[in-house]
Motif scaffolding. Structure first.
Motif, PDB file in Angstrom:
ATOM      1  N   ASP A  10       0.860  -1.182   0.000  1.00 25.00           N
ATOM      2  CA  ASP A  10       0.000   0.000   0.000  1.00 25.00           C
ATOM      3  C   ASP A  10       0.899   1.236   0.000  1.00 25.00           C
ATOM      4  O   ASP A  10       1.256   1.748   1.064  1.00 25.00           O
ATOM      5  CB  ASP A  10      -0.919  -0.006   1.217  1.00 25.00           C
ATOM      6  CG  ASP A  10      -1.987   1.075   1.157  1.00 25.00           C
ATOM      7  OD1 ASP A  10      -1.768   2.112   0.494  1.00 25.00           O
ATOM      8  OD2 ASP A  10      -3.046   0.884   1.774  1.00 25.00           O
ATOM      9  N   ASP A  58     -11.789   3.383  -1.245  1.00 26.14           N
ATOM     10  CA  ASP A  58     -12.089   2.120  -0.575  1.00 26.14           C
ATOM     11  C   ASP A  58     -12.664   2.425   0.809  1.00 26.14           C
ATOM     12  O   ASP A  58     -11.952   2.914   1.678  1.00 26.14           O
ATOM     13  CB  ASP A  58     -10.817   1.283  -0.439  1.00 26.14           C
ATOM     14  CG  ASP A  58     -11.060  -0.049   0.241  1.00 26.14           C
ATOM     15  OD1 ASP A  58     -12.226  -0.371   0.539  1.00 26.14           O
ATOM     16  OD2 ASP A  58     -10.072  -0.773   0.463  1.00 26.14           O
ATOM     17  N   ASN A  60     -13.300   0.492   3.181  1.00 26.29           N
ATOM     18  CA  ASN A  60     -12.719  -0.363   4.214  1.00 26.29           C
ATOM     19  C   ASN A  60     -11.252  -0.040   4.490  1.00 26.29           C
ATOM     20  O   ASN A  60     -10.645  -0.671   5.342  1.00 26.29           O
ATOM     21  CB  ASN A  60     -12.831  -1.834   3.811  1.00 26.29           C
ATOM     22  CG  ASN A  60     -14.271  -2.249   3.656  1.00 26.29           C
ATOM     23  OD1 ASN A  60     -15.126  -1.850   4.430  1.00 26.29           O
ATOM     24  ND2 ASN A  60     -14.548  -3.032   2.629  1.00 26.29           N
ATOM     25  N   ARG A  99      -4.352  -7.252   7.368  1.00 23.87           N
ATOM     26  CA  ARG A  99      -4.667  -7.636   5.982  1.00 23.87           C
ATOM     27  C   ARG A  99      -4.316  -9.093   5.736  1.00 23.87           C
ATOM     28  O   ARG A  99      -5.068  -9.823   5.086  1.00 23.87           O
ATOM     29  CB  ARG A  99      -3.897  -6.759   4.995  1.00 23.87           C
ATOM     30  CG  ARG A  99      -4.437  -5.385   4.877  1.00 23.87           C
ATOM     31  CD  ARG A  99      -3.693  -4.610   3.832  1.00 23.87           C
ATOM     32  NE  ARG A  99      -4.099  -3.218   3.876  1.00 23.87           N
ATOM     33  CZ  ARG A  99      -3.655  -2.307   3.052  1.00 23.87           C
ATOM     34  NH1 ARG A  99      -2.784  -2.617   2.117  1.00 23.87           N
ATOM     35  NH2 ARG A  99      -4.083  -1.063   3.150  1.00 23.87           N
ATOM     36  N   GLN A 102      -6.812 -11.411   7.486  1.00 21.99           N
ATOM     37  CA  GLN A 102      -8.128 -11.376   6.849  1.00 21.99           C
ATOM     38  C   GLN A 102      -8.106 -11.999   5.455  1.00 21.99           C
ATOM     39  O   GLN A 102      -9.136 -12.097   4.808  1.00 21.99           O
ATOM     40  CB  GLN A 102      -8.629  -9.936   6.758  1.00 21.99           C
ATOM     41  CG  GLN A 102      -8.966  -9.337   8.094  1.00 21.99           C
ATOM     42  CD  GLN A 102      -9.345  -7.869   7.995  1.00 21.99           C
ATOM     43  OE1 GLN A 102      -8.973  -7.167   7.056  1.00 21.99           O
ATOM     44  NE2 GLN A 102     -10.082  -7.402   8.989  1.00 21.99           N
ATOM     45  N   GLY A 103      -6.928 -12.400   5.005  1.00 26.61           N
ATOM     46  CA  GLY A 103      -6.819 -13.013   3.680  1.00 26.61           C
ATOM     47  C   GLY A 103      -6.771 -12.008   2.552  1.00 26.61           C
ATOM     48  O   GLY A 103      -7.099 -12.331   1.414  1.00 26.61           O
ATOM     49  N   ASN A 104      -6.348 -10.770   2.849  1.00 17.02           N
ATOM     50  CA  ASN A 104      -6.334  -9.712   1.844  1.00 17.02           C
ATOM     51  C   ASN A 104      -4.941  -9.338   1.360  1.00 17.02           C
ATOM     52  O   ASN A 104      -4.763  -8.289   0.761  1.00 17.02           O
ATOM     53  CB  ASN A 104      -7.011  -8.453   2.412  1.00 17.02           C
ATOM     54  CG  ASN A 104      -8.463  -8.692   2.717  1.00 17.02           C
ATOM     55  OD1 ASN A 104      -9.122  -9.482   2.048  1.00 17.02           O
ATOM     56  ND2 ASN A 104      -8.969  -8.040   3.736  1.00 17.02           N
ATOM     57  N   ASP A 105      -3.952 -10.179   1.615  1.00 19.96           N
ATOM     58  CA  ASP A 105      -2.595  -9.914   1.140  1.00 19.96           C
ATOM     59  C   ASP A 105      -2.469 -10.511  -0.261  1.00 19.96           C
ATOM     60  O   ASP A 105      -2.382 -11.724  -0.423  1.00 19.96           O
ATOM     61  CB  ASP A 105      -1.564 -10.531   2.083  1.00 19.96           C
ATOM     62  CG  ASP A 105      -0.140 -10.197   1.714  1.00 19.96           C
ATOM     63  OD1 ASP A 105       0.099  -9.711   0.582  1.00 19.96           O
ATOM     64  OD2 ASP A 105       0.753 -10.410   2.554  1.00 19.96           O
ATOM     65  N   SER A 106      -2.472  -9.650  -1.262  1.00 18.33           N
ATOM     66  CA  SER A 106      -2.471 -10.126  -2.653  1.00 18.33           C
ATOM     67  C   SER A 106      -1.163 -10.806  -3.045  1.00 18.33           C
ATOM     68  O   SER A 106      -1.111 -11.511  -4.055  1.00 18.33           O
ATOM     69  CB  SER A 106      -2.761  -8.965  -3.601  1.00 18.33           C
ATOM     70  OG  SER A 106      -1.775  -7.966  -3.457  1.00 18.33           O
ATOM     71  N   TYR A 110      -2.767 -17.931  -0.355  1.00 22.78           N
ATOM     72  CA  TYR A 110      -3.505 -18.546   0.738  1.00 22.78           C
ATOM     73  C   TYR A 110      -3.977 -19.956   0.375  1.00 22.78           C
ATOM     74  O   TYR A 110      -4.036 -20.825   1.230  1.00 22.78           O
ATOM     75  CB  TYR A 110      -4.721 -17.689   1.119  1.00 22.78           C
ATOM     76  CG  TYR A 110      -4.356 -16.374   1.746  1.00 22.78           C
ATOM     77  CD1 TYR A 110      -4.111 -16.275   3.103  1.00 22.78           C
ATOM     78  CD2 TYR A 110      -4.263 -15.215   0.983  1.00 22.78           C
ATOM     79  CE1 TYR A 110      -3.774 -15.072   3.691  1.00 22.78           C
ATOM     80  CE2 TYR A 110      -3.934 -14.006   1.555  1.00 22.78           C
ATOM     81  CZ  TYR A 110      -3.690 -13.939   2.906  1.00 22.78           C
ATOM     82  OH  TYR A 110      -3.356 -12.747   3.487  1.00 22.78           O
TER      83      TYR A 110
END
Length: 160
Positions: A10, A58, A60, A99, A102-106, A110
């Motif tokens: 980010d 965004d 969120n 992140r 929460q499973g949001n690390d691109s 996963y």
């Protein structure tokens, strides 16, 4: 002490929480560590992130952005800006950890971890523990005939 933290997750958050507190020497050392192509990539990613933050906000995101009078990207709330370098690094690590959890690390696969039983080393032991467990009542004493006493009190059910 120079701590290199990967901004690419980010770039705008990195600018707000880490880069703003770096000295000129720390920024120069970071640039040397990346090399010329790394510096160009950083600038390109930061520019793209700024454009994306303005055109696709965004809801969120930890921080939101608006365009300032000179075209710069601004945090909407002064409270979003950390008071010092240590707090900025703490917030950066918190946000990146959140992140990830929460499973949001691109950048992380996963699926590979979720489907790999080698990483789930406690599931068999946990299943066996619960299969071997016998349900029982834990009470103080028994009735004269050996029966369990009549339990009274809260049921654990909220009835309001």
């Amino acid at each position: 002490m120079l701590i290199l933290i990967d901004f690419s997750a980010d770039p705008l958050l990195y600018d707000r929480l880490i880069r703003r507190f770096q000295t000129a020497q720390e920024r120069e050392a970071e640039g040397r560590a990346k090399g010329f192509s790394g510096v160009l990539e950083t600038d390109l990613l930061r520019s793209e992130a700024k454009m994306d933050a303005i055109s696709n906000p965004d809801p969120n995101a930890m921080m939101t952005y608006t365009r300032g009078p000179d075209g710069e990207i601004l945090a909407e709330d002064r409270d979003e800006i950390p008071p010092n370098k240590e707090e900025g690094e703490r917030l950066w690590r918190w946000e990146m950890g959140l992140r990830f959890m929460q499973g949001n690390d691109s950048d992380f696969d996963y699926e590979t971890v979720d489907q790999n039983d080698d990483y789930d080393d406690h599931s068999d032991e946990q299943d066996q523990y619960f299969e071997d467990e016998e349900p029982e009542w834990v009470v103080d004493g028994t009735c004269e005939d050996g029966a369990r006493p009549n339990l009274q009190g809260e049921t654990g059910i909220q009835d309001f």
